[in-house]
Design a protein around this motif. Structure first.
Motif, short mmCIF file in Angstrom:
data_model
loop_
_atom_site.label_atom_id
_atom_site.label_comp_id
_atom_site.label_asym_id
_atom_site.label_seq_id
_atom_site.Cartn_x
_atom_site.Cartn_y
_atom_site.Cartn_z
N ALA A 19 0.80 -1.24 0.00
CA ALA A 19 0.00 0.00 0.00
C ALA A 19 0.83 1.28 0.00
O ALA A 19 0.28 2.36 -0.22
CB ALA A 19 -0.92 0.00 1.23
N LYS A 20 2.13 1.15 0.25
CA LYS A 20 2.96 2.35 0.37
C LYS A 20 4.36 2.05 -0.16
O LYS A 20 4.82 0.91 -0.15
CB LYS A 20 3.07 2.77 1.86
CG LYS A 20 1.75 3.07 2.52
CD LYS A 20 1.88 3.56 3.96
CE LYS A 20 2.30 2.54 5.00
NZ LYS A 20 1.34 1.43 5.19
N LYS A 21 5.02 3.14 -0.61
CA LYS A 21 6.46 3.06 -0.87
C LYS A 21 7.16 3.82 0.25
O LYS A 21 6.63 4.82 0.75
CB LYS A 21 6.80 3.69 -2.21
CG LYS A 21 6.22 2.95 -3.41
CD LYS A 21 6.56 3.67 -4.69
CE LYS A 21 5.93 2.94 -5.88
NZ LYS A 21 6.18 3.63 -7.14
N TYR A 67 2.42 -12.42 13.69
CA TYR A 67 3.80 -12.29 13.24
C TYR A 67 3.74 -11.79 11.80
O TYR A 67 3.18 -12.45 10.93
CB TYR A 67 4.50 -13.64 13.35
CG TYR A 67 5.88 -13.71 12.74
CD1 TYR A 67 6.76 -12.63 12.82
CD2 TYR A 67 6.32 -14.87 12.10
CE1 TYR A 67 8.03 -12.70 12.25
CE2 TYR A 67 7.58 -14.95 11.55
CZ TYR A 67 8.43 -13.86 11.63
OH TYR A 67 9.68 -13.93 11.08
N LYS A 68 4.32 -10.61 11.56
CA LYS A 68 4.25 -9.96 10.24
C LYS A 68 5.20 -10.69 9.30
O LYS A 68 6.40 -10.41 9.27
CB LYS A 68 4.63 -8.48 10.40
CG LYS A 68 4.19 -7.57 9.25
CD LYS A 68 4.40 -6.09 9.58
CE LYS A 68 4.66 -5.28 8.32
NZ LYS A 68 3.59 -5.34 7.32
N ASP A 69 4.66 -11.67 8.57
CA ASP A 69 5.47 -12.45 7.65
C ASP A 69 4.54 -12.97 6.54
O ASP A 69 3.77 -13.91 6.76
CB ASP A 69 6.15 -13.61 8.39
CG ASP A 69 7.10 -14.39 7.49
OD1 ASP A 69 8.29 -14.49 7.81
OD2 ASP A 69 6.64 -14.91 6.45
N PHE A 76 -9.05 -2.75 14.59
CA PHE A 76 -8.00 -2.10 13.78
C PHE A 76 -6.67 -2.77 14.02
O PHE A 76 -6.48 -3.49 15.01
CB PHE A 76 -7.92 -0.60 14.05
CG PHE A 76 -7.69 -0.22 15.49
CD1 PHE A 76 -8.74 -0.25 16.41
CD2 PHE A 76 -6.43 0.16 15.94
CE1 PHE A 76 -8.54 0.10 17.74
CE2 PHE A 76 -6.22 0.51 17.27
CZ PHE A 76 -7.28 0.48 18.17
N LYS A 77 -5.75 -2.52 13.09
CA LYS A 77 -4.40 -3.11 13.11
C LYS A 77 -3.36 -2.01 13.30
O LYS A 77 -3.44 -0.97 12.64
CB LYS A 77 -4.17 -3.82 11.78
CG LYS A 77 -2.87 -4.59 11.67
CD LYS A 77 -1.70 -3.79 11.11
CE LYS A 77 -1.87 -3.39 9.66
NZ LYS A 77 -0.72 -2.55 9.20
N LEU A 78 -2.43 -2.22 14.20
CA LEU A 78 -1.37 -1.25 14.43
C LEU A 78 -0.01 -1.89 14.18
O LEU A 78 0.14 -3.11 14.30
CB LEU A 78 -1.41 -0.76 15.88
CG LEU A 78 -2.69 -0.06 16.36
CD1 LEU A 78 -2.63 0.20 17.86
CD2 LEU A 78 -2.89 1.27 15.61
N GLU A 79 0.96 -1.07 13.81
CA GLU A 79 2.36 -1.50 13.79
C GLU A 79 3.15 -0.51 14.62
O GLU A 79 2.91 0.69 14.58
CB GLU A 79 2.90 -1.54 12.36
CG GLU A 79 2.25 -2.63 11.53
CD GLU A 79 2.79 -2.70 10.09
OE1 GLU A 79 3.96 -2.33 9.85
OE2 GLU A 79 2.02 -3.11 9.22
N PHE A 80 4.10 -1.03 15.37
CA PHE A 80 4.98 -0.18 16.15
C PHE A 80 6.41 -0.33 15.66
O PHE A 80 6.75 -1.34 15.04
CB PHE A 80 4.90 -0.56 17.64
CG PHE A 80 3.57 -0.21 18.26
CD1 PHE A 80 3.36 1.01 18.87
CD2 PHE A 80 2.50 -1.11 18.19
CE1 PHE A 80 2.13 1.34 19.43
CE2 PHE A 80 1.26 -0.79 18.74
CZ PHE A 80 1.08 0.44 19.36
N ALA A 107 3.80 3.38 14.36
CA ALA A 107 4.26 3.63 12.99
C ALA A 107 3.15 3.24 12.00
O ALA A 107 1.98 3.14 12.37
CB ALA A 107 5.54 2.83 12.72
N ASP A 108 3.54 3.08 10.75
CA ASP A 108 2.64 2.65 9.67
C ASP A 108 1.44 3.58 9.50
O ASP A 108 1.64 4.79 9.41
CB ASP A 108 2.23 1.18 9.87
CG ASP A 108 1.90 0.52 8.53
OD1 ASP A 108 2.75 0.60 7.61
OD2 ASP A 108 0.80 -0.04 8.37
N GLU A 109 0.24 3.07 9.43
CA GLU A 109 -0.92 3.90 9.09
C GLU A 109 -2.14 3.52 9.92
O GLU A 109 -2.20 2.44 10.53
CB GLU A 109 -1.25 3.76 7.60
CG GLU A 109 -1.66 2.36 7.17
CD GLU A 109 -2.03 2.27 5.67
OE1 GLU A 109 -1.18 1.77 4.91
OE2 GLU A 109 -3.13 2.69 5.30
MG LIG Z 1 0.77 -2.59 5.35
#
Ligand SMILES: [Mg+2]
Ligand SMILES: Nc1ncnc2c1ncn2[C@@H]1O[C@H](COP(=O)(O)OP(=O)(O)O)[C@@H](O)[C@H]1O
Ligand SMILES: Nc1ncnc2c1ncn2[C@@H]1O[C@H](COP(=O)(O)OP(=O)(O)O)[C@@H](O)[C@H]1O
Ligand SMILES: [Mg+2]
Lengths: 236, 236
Positions: A12-14, A122-124, A176-180, A191-193
């Motif tokens: 979704a992003k660069k 786990y983000k994989d 909702f989903k978060l990233e740190f 972080a992230d969006e």
């Molecule tokens: Mg993403």
């Protein structure tokens, strides 16, 4: 601040490096994916909306004491953020059962949870972002106990702040989903969006879905839903 | 104590009411199932072995301060236990990656975890015993915070006691599944069984599997493995 090389292109992003090693620039795309990349499409105008919604909410959260990666909006689609090492976790916060949780526990979508549920994945992409728990996080050294506790504390606080704020815009925050991430000096920041791509937003009155489920489930009026969220939050 | 009506027939045991409402009698079967009942078979002598191994280990655990449901062995296959309301959780304790954990995290089977991993699955055959976490347990009211904390404490202690005990029998305790129950007076006790059906046991020297994986994976010598465990633990 100047973009230099592209560090990463996500779904979704660069993400670009800049002339200052402590910052990077994220550029939001209109590309949409679902089901771990199996479904692909475009949501016209999504990049610009998600950029503006994310920054708006990150500023609100900063004011409420949550450290975030947000630095400065550069344009419609581009924002300067603190460069972080992403903690490889998707932190999911759930107030109402929907999506994978509803399926996993055999609950009807829309069932109010008796208490807020936090989940860690786990983000994989190759493993399909498997759900894990705190013991896995510690054993795999994805984060320390102190970091998990802080991430959980922040996640509950973010849920509180956003739920109340969105209710005034007639939006129910379902999940909702978060990233740190961790900055160079070791601080944990959001972080992230935070956008209709990463949240479930339901109209408080009609229950209408105002989020990426319209794309995932082919519900139509996808662009309208993203526009509507922007309008309710930022009056345009 | 006398058996009265059969209360429940599970995949591996039958449970009978008795003339005393605080007790029941479990009767171990030779039936074996795997993959949530998709694979079915018989392991000759398993019922008698699992009954005796379970009782042997429960007695050991009682001596180490873990309250269990064990009361009295009646015969080869039958044992009197305290009647409990089962907490609807399978508590999995993992020292070494194997089975679903190895798959989920992309680890080679046999990878030593940096710290012990506890997992909770919601005991529900129709949903396929989905993995959940403490937040789900609280939100679904499967157990209270105090009960989860006690169950986790007992599980780690059981792991300690059994790992050391089994090592003396040249058995490495890879992982195992526990069930806990609540007695009429509200006490949390270890229930169900601890056997080659519910544990992964690997020979400490050769790595040979001495557990139900021989059945699940068609490795042959299934009965021999169960016999070998009985022999190593009870000298027969
Ligand atoms: Mg993403
Ligand atoms: N402040 C930041 N510093 C470095 N990387 C970040 C930052 N914020 C988000 N990212 C990462 O940028 C990547 C691009 O986002 P996205 O397109 O959503 O990727 P993905 O396809 O991995 O979801 C993600 O891997 C995300 O974790
Ligand atoms: N002390 C006890 N009191 C009541 N039920 C018990 C006790 N110990 C175990 N059970 C239950 O007995 C049932 C029979 O065991 P099993 O054949 O292994 O069943 P399953 O097919 O559900 O795994 C299980 O549901 C188990 O939770
Ligand atoms: Mg069982």
């Amino acid at each position: 601040m100047e973009k230099t090389v592209q560090m990463y292109e996500g779904k979704a992003k660069k993400v670009y490096a800049t002339n200052d090693e402590n910052y990077c620039i994220v550029s939001y795309k209109d590309d949409a994916t679902a089901f771990n990349g199996l479904k692909k499409g475009t949501i016209l105008g999504k990049g610009a909306i998600n950029n503006r919604v994310t920054n708006h909410l990150m500023k609100l959260l900063e004011k409420s004491g949550i450290p975030t990666h947000f630095v400065e909006e550069l344009s419609d689609r581009e924002t300067v953020v603190k460069k972080v090492t992403i903690v490889p976790l998707e932190v999911i916060v759930r107030n109402i059962a929907a999506g994978s949780l509803a399926k996993r526990l055999g609950l009807a979508e829309g069932t109010k949870m008796k208490s807020t549920v936090l989940e860690y994945c786990y983000k994989d992409d190759e493993l399909g972002d498997p759900m894990i728990n705190e013991y896995h996080i510690l054993a795999m050294e994805f984060a320390t106990k102190e970091e998990i506790d802080l991430i959980a504390k922040y996640s509950f606080k973010i849920n509180d702040v956003l739920s109340h704020y969105l209710k005034d815009a007639n939006i129910e925050l379902i999940d909702f989903k978060l990233e740190f991430g961790k900055t160079a000096d070791g601080q944990i920041v959001l972080a992230d969006e935070i956008s209709p791509d990463t949240c479930r937003f339901w109209d408080t009155v009609t229950g209408e879905k105002l989020d990426k489920d319209r794309f995932r489930r082919d519900l139509g009026h996808v662009e309208d839903a993203y526009q509507e969220v922007l309008k309710r939050l930022m009056g345009e």
